[in-house]
Design a protein around this motif. Structure first.
Motif, PDB file in Angstrom:
ATOM      1  N   CYS A 122      24.188  12.055 -32.030  1.00 15.44           N
ATOM      2  CA  CYS A 122      23.715  13.233 -32.769  1.00 15.44           C
ATOM      3  C   CYS A 122      22.433  12.934 -33.541  1.00 15.44           C
ATOM      4  CB  CYS A 122      24.800  13.723 -33.718  1.00 15.44           C
ATOM      5  SG  CYS A 122      26.326  14.217 -32.878  1.00 15.44           S
ATOM      6  N   ILE A 123      21.903  11.751 -33.401  1.00 13.22           N
ATOM      7  CA  ILE A 123      20.619  11.251 -33.898  1.00 13.22           C
ATOM      8  C   ILE A 123      20.652  10.823 -35.359  1.00 13.22           C
ATOM      9  CG2 ILE A 123      18.148  11.700 -34.157  1.00 13.22           C
ATOM     10  CD1 ILE A 123      18.311  13.556 -31.757  1.00 13.22           C
ATOM     11  N   ALA A 124      20.870  11.764 -36.315  1.00  6.86           N
ATOM     12  CA  ALA A 124      20.825  11.367 -37.729  1.00  6.86           C
ATOM     13  C   ALA A 124      21.538  12.404 -38.587  1.00  6.86           C
ATOM     14  CB  ALA A 124      19.376  11.214 -38.185  1.00  6.86           C
ATOM     15  N   THR A 125      21.965  11.979 -39.782  1.00  7.14           N
ATOM     16  CA  THR A 125      22.636  12.905 -40.699  1.00  7.14           C
ATOM     17  C   THR A 125      21.599  13.833 -41.342  1.00  7.14           C
ATOM     18  OG1 THR A 125      22.545  11.226 -42.450  1.00  7.14           O
ATOM     19  CG2 THR A 125      24.544  11.345 -41.142  1.00  7.14           C
ATOM     20  N   ASN A 126      20.703  13.287 -42.148  1.00  7.31           N
ATOM     21  CA  ASN A 126      19.553  14.019 -42.684  1.00  7.31           C
ATOM     22  C   ASN A 126      19.879  15.476 -43.023  1.00  7.31           C
ATOM     23  OD1 ASN A 126      16.927  14.114 -43.527  1.00  7.31           O
ATOM     24  ND2 ASN A 126      16.099  14.625 -41.533  1.00  7.31           N
ATOM     25  N   THR A 127      19.205  16.440 -42.379  1.00 11.36           N
ATOM     26  CA  THR A 127      19.453  17.860 -42.666  1.00 11.36           C
ATOM     27  C   THR A 127      20.775  18.326 -42.059  1.00 11.36           C
ATOM     28  OG1 THR A 127      18.249  18.529 -40.671  1.00 11.36           O
ATOM     29  CG2 THR A 127      16.983  18.366 -42.704  1.00 11.36           C
ATOM     30  N   VAL A 422      13.404  12.436 -36.511  1.00 16.86           N
ATOM     31  CA  VAL A 422      14.699  12.769 -37.101  1.00 16.86           C
ATOM     32  C   VAL A 422      14.760  14.288 -37.180  1.00 16.86           C
ATOM     33  CG1 VAL A 422      16.194  12.466 -39.097  1.00 16.86           C
ATOM     34  CG2 VAL A 422      14.638  10.633 -38.440  1.00 16.86           C
ATOM     35  N   PRO A 423      15.295  14.950 -36.169  1.00 19.61           N
ATOM     36  CA  PRO A 423      15.211  16.413 -36.093  1.00 19.61           C
ATOM     37  C   PRO A 423      16.285  17.142 -36.901  1.00 19.61           C
ATOM     38  CG  PRO A 423      16.303  15.580 -34.155  1.00 19.61           C
ATOM     39  CD  PRO A 423      15.957  14.372 -34.991  1.00 19.61           C
ATOM     40  N   HIS A 424      16.008  18.401 -37.157  1.00 20.25           N
ATOM     41  CA  HIS A 424      16.982  19.296 -37.764  1.00 20.25           C
ATOM     42  C   HIS A 424      17.742  19.944 -36.608  1.00 20.25           C
ATOM     43  CE1 HIS A 424      18.955  22.280 -40.094  1.00 20.25           C
ATOM     44  NE2 HIS A 424      18.086  23.262 -39.934  1.00 20.25           N
ATOM     45  N   ILE A 425      18.963  19.473 -36.368  1.00 24.01           N
ATOM     46  CA  ILE A 425      19.708  19.912 -35.182  1.00 24.01           C
ATOM     47  C   ILE A 425      20.636  21.090 -35.456  1.00 24.01           C
ATOM     48  CG2 ILE A 425      21.411  19.228 -33.437  1.00 24.01           C
ATOM     49  CD1 ILE A 425      18.801  17.890 -32.950  1.00 24.01           C
ATOM     50  N   TYR A 426      21.456  20.947 -36.512  1.00 23.41           N
ATOM     51  CA  TYR A 426      22.520  21.918 -36.734  1.00 23.41           C
ATOM     52  C   TYR A 426      22.185  22.879 -37.873  1.00 23.41           C
ATOM     53  CZ  TYR A 426      24.993  18.665 -33.759  1.00 23.41           C
ATOM     54  OH  TYR A 426      25.348  17.861 -32.710  1.00 23.41           O
ATOM     55  N   GLY A 427      22.548  24.138 -37.678  1.00 23.27           N
ATOM     56  CA  GLY A 427      22.310  25.155 -38.697  1.00 23.27           C
ATOM     57  C   GLY A 427      22.152  26.515 -38.048  1.00 23.27           C
ATOM     58  N   GLN A 444       9.578  19.293 -37.456  1.00 24.51           N
ATOM     59  CA  GLN A 444       8.854  19.544 -38.712  1.00 24.51           C
ATOM     60  C   GLN A 444       9.806  19.536 -39.899  1.00 24.51           C
ATOM     61  OE1 GLN A 444       6.505  23.141 -38.588  1.00 24.51           O
ATOM     62  NE2 GLN A 444       5.475  22.568 -36.669  1.00 24.51           N
ATOM     63  N   VAL A 445      10.899  20.286 -39.776  1.00 23.24           N
ATOM     64  CA  VAL A 445      11.850  20.394 -40.882  1.00 23.24           C
ATOM     65  C   VAL A 445      12.566  19.070 -41.114  1.00 23.24           C
ATOM     66  CG1 VAL A 445      13.969  21.520 -41.670  1.00 23.24           C
ATOM     67  CG2 VAL A 445      12.181  22.860 -40.538  1.00 23.24           C
ATOM     68  N   GLY A 446      13.023  18.446 -40.048  1.00 26.56           N
ATOM     69  CA  GLY A 446      13.760  17.206 -40.183  1.00 26.56           C
ATOM     70  C   GLY A 446      12.927  16.069 -40.746  1.00 26.56           C
ATOM     71  N   MET A 447      11.697  15.922 -40.269  1.00 30.90           N
ATOM     72  CA  MET A 447      10.837  14.831 -40.738  1.00 30.90           C
ATOM     73  C   MET A 447      10.417  15.052 -42.191  1.00 30.90           C
ATOM     74  SD  MET A 447      10.692  12.691 -38.240  1.00 30.90           S
ATOM     75  CE  MET A 447       9.221  11.681 -38.025  1.00 30.90           C
ATOM     76  N   LYS A 448      10.196  16.296 -42.554  1.00 30.07           N
ATOM     77  CA  LYS A 448       9.840  16.594 -43.949  1.00 30.07           C
ATOM     78  C   LYS A 448      10.998  16.239 -44.879  1.00 30.07           C
ATOM     79  CE  LYS A 448       8.269  20.317 -47.012  1.00 30.07           C
ATOM     80  NZ  LYS A 448       7.915  21.761 -47.120  1.00 30.07           N
ATOM     81  N   GLU A 449      12.206  16.592 -44.476  1.00 29.02           N
ATOM     82  CA  GLU A 449      13.392  16.297 -45.277  1.00 29.02           C
ATOM     83  C   GLU A 449      13.580  14.783 -45.418  1.00 29.02           C
ATOM     84  OE1 GLU A 449      17.104  16.872 -47.314  1.00 29.02           O
ATOM     85  OE2 GLU A 449      15.420  18.219 -46.896  1.00 29.02           O
ATOM     86  N   ALA A 450      13.242  14.028 -44.351  1.00 35.85           N
ATOM     87  CA  ALA A 450      13.410  12.575 -44.365  1.00 35.85           C
ATOM     88  C   ALA A 450      12.241  11.865 -45.047  1.00 35.85           C
ATOM     89  CB  ALA A 450      13.555  12.056 -42.939  1.00 35.85           C
TER      90      ALA A 450
END
Length: 541
Positions: A122-127, A422-427, A444-450
């Motif tokens: 699932c790649i990463a927790t992050n967002t 690190v992408p924003h996958i779920y939502g 964009q969203v995932g990398m900014k959050e990370a």
């Protein structure tokens, strides 16, 4: 005179055949004896005793647990009235913090764990924390604002419920459901908190398995040797957990001291400390056969005693995110399955490959590892990226041959900054890939959050991740035999760096050996022939 000559020739021929054949018979007999001696002979159990103590305290008699609970946090607060200070123990563990401090190979100290390690599932927790935290031992961990110092957020019953009725909502950031819900075909009911609170005890396989058997979003997806098959396994599935035999719970091996549990997943843990090994119970000389015991210095027990993993439920062997995003002719998302019902393609996640009864791959491992962490620079994008590296080789005194599952995948990286995305996958928002199917927005969203740079470009890269195989131990008579490794095309054929009898060869020495044997046979034959001729000559004289 002629009869005597024939008789002497016959005797000479018999002697010659004996001289030639007997040595080979002896050689083959010795080889068969060695092979027989090296067959698995069972193991000695020297350091384990079943818990025979009487049942633990009857919590149904405690007045504080008879109150009407309206939230799971109230249960935790009630627990702490007796088990005071236990919350501080929990808050020091990786189960709570999702990371631990380690020293990396470059000498820098940092915290590594689920919070900042990238995987190829699932790649990463992050967002995506709010979804991943359905397996966090707390309540409300949905993003960076979670208060890790609030003791009421510790979920005691997720590990200590012995009713097997407590379940967290898969998308509830660690909370159970508050009303009846159906999620992916499974009906979830609000827990009876009073009944559960009065039925707590030591963790069972059900407590551990609800999270660890379903890592990666499904049954046996990640580990390969941890699946729902282990809730009620027979001896063929796992000789230790066999419900009709040893019936060992997870905590029989993974003991805890002040809530710090022995054993760490090498996929997210670097240091060689707090590990669990078979020798704890079986010693370093567990066999009755000395030849087998000689192997334990360089061969881990699991290497021979877990011939295959994923014996029942299939495990995911490959996940290709780069194929995601396809739609059918009507512009709808695609979901494809194999005949066993496993997802083989999803517009939201890409392509998958599954296998059962998988033979492990094998590596040298000394207990230390390195991991890809947010922002690590990829040195050569043209090569397969190792998401985690197991250290060790033949010359390392601490290294042993261990079995692993290697999960292979393809995911995206930033070719300009040379770092994994690190992408924003779920939502449910359009920037989540699962909703909008737009990798650029998701990145964009995932990398900014990370807190990572993003050039606006993305390309796929092949990745590999190693998962050590420790469970689904076979019966001793089902362990590997010598020939399964000591042969040209045996299980260790790809493990380099050392010479292994039966597997390795030198063409030069092979030729010399064949010539020596040939010349020996020829010498015996010529010698016998000369003896015959001389005897004939003497007879004629």
């Amino acid at each position: 005179m002629q009869n005597n000559s024939i008789k002497k020739k016959s005797i000479g021929l018999i002697i010659s055949l004996v001289v030639i054949i007997v040595p080979w018979i002896i050689i083959f007999a010795i080889n068969d004896k060695i092979t027989a001696d090296n067959l698995p002979d069972g193991t000695r159990n020297v350091n384990f005793e079943k818990d025979t103590l009487s049942k633990q305290a009857d919590h149904s008699k405690f007045e504080v647990l008879k109150q009407q609970f309206t939230s799971p946090e109230q249960v935790t607060e009630a627990c702490l009235t007796c088990h005071n200070e236990r919350q501080h123990e929990i808050m020091q563990t990786a189960h709570w913090n999702w990371d631990r401090e380690v020293t990396r190979t470059d000498g820098t100290k940092t915290k590594i764990g689920k919070r900042n390690i990238v995987n190829n599932y699932c790649i990463a927790t992050n967002t995506n924390t709010w979804k991943c935290s359905s397996c966090h031992i707390g309540f409300g961990y949905k993003d960076k604002t979670f208060d890790f110092k609030n003791p009421s957020k510790v979920d005691c019953i997720v590990c200590h419920d012995n009713t097997n009725s407590y379940e967290k909502q898969p998308l509830g950031s660690g909370y159970p459901v508050t009303k009846k819900e159906v999620f992916e075909g499974k009906t979830l009911f609000p827990p009876d908190l009073n009944y559960i609170a009065q039925s707590v005890a030591k963790p069972t396989r059900n407590n551990c398995g609800k999270c660890h058997f379903f890592g990666g979003g499904g049954d046996n997806v990640k580990h390969g040797d941890l699946s729902s098959d282990l809730f009620k396994p027979n001896k063929q599935m796992d000789v230790h957990m066999d419900t009709e035999g040893n019936n060992m719970a997870c905590v029989a091996c993974h003991e805890a001291d002040r809530h710090k549990i022995m054993g760490k997943a090498y996929s997210v843990s670097s240091a060689n400390e707090g590990r669990m090994e078979c020798e704890k119970c079986h010693s370093e000389a567990p066999h009755n056969n000395s030849t087998l015991n000689n192997h334990t210095a360089k061969v881990a027990c699991q290497t021979c005693h877990i011939p295959v993993y994923a014996k029942g439920v299939a495990t995911k062997m490959r996940w290709d995110w780069s194929t995601a995003g396809k739609l059918d002719a009507d512009g709808k998302k695609i979901n494809e399955h194999d005949k066993e019902g496993h997802h083989t393609y999803s517009s939201e996640k890409g392509s998958f490959e599954w296998k059962t009864n998988v033979e492990p791959e094998y590596v040298w491992f000394n207990g230390t590892a390195e991991h890809y962490v947010y922002g690590d620079v990829i040195k050569d994008p043209s090569k397969i990226l190792q998401m985690n590296i197991f250290f060790g080789d033949y010359n390392d005194p601490k290294a042993k041959i261990v079995p692993v599952k290697i999960h292979r995948g393809k995911q995206f990286f930033d070719p300009v900054n040379k770092i994994l995305i690190v992408p924003h996958i779920y939502g449910h928002d359009s920037t989540a890939y699962k909703t909008g199917l737009d990798w650029n927005l998701s990145a964009q969203v995932g990398m900014k959050e990370a807190g990572l740079p993003y050039s606006g470009k993305y390309e796929p890269i092949e990745t590999e991740m190693y998962w050590r195989i420790n469970h689904m131990v076979a019966e001793s008579d089902k362990a590997l035999t010598c020939k399964e490794c000591h042969s040209r095309n045996g299980r260790l054929k790809n493990l380099a760096g050392f010479y292994m009898p039966g597997r390795d060869r030198s063409i030069l020495f092979d030729i010399i050996g064949v010539l020596m044997i040939s010349f020996s046979v020829m010498g015996v034959a010529v010698h016998a022939l000369i003896r015959y001729i001389k005897r004939d000559c003497i007879a004629c004289e």
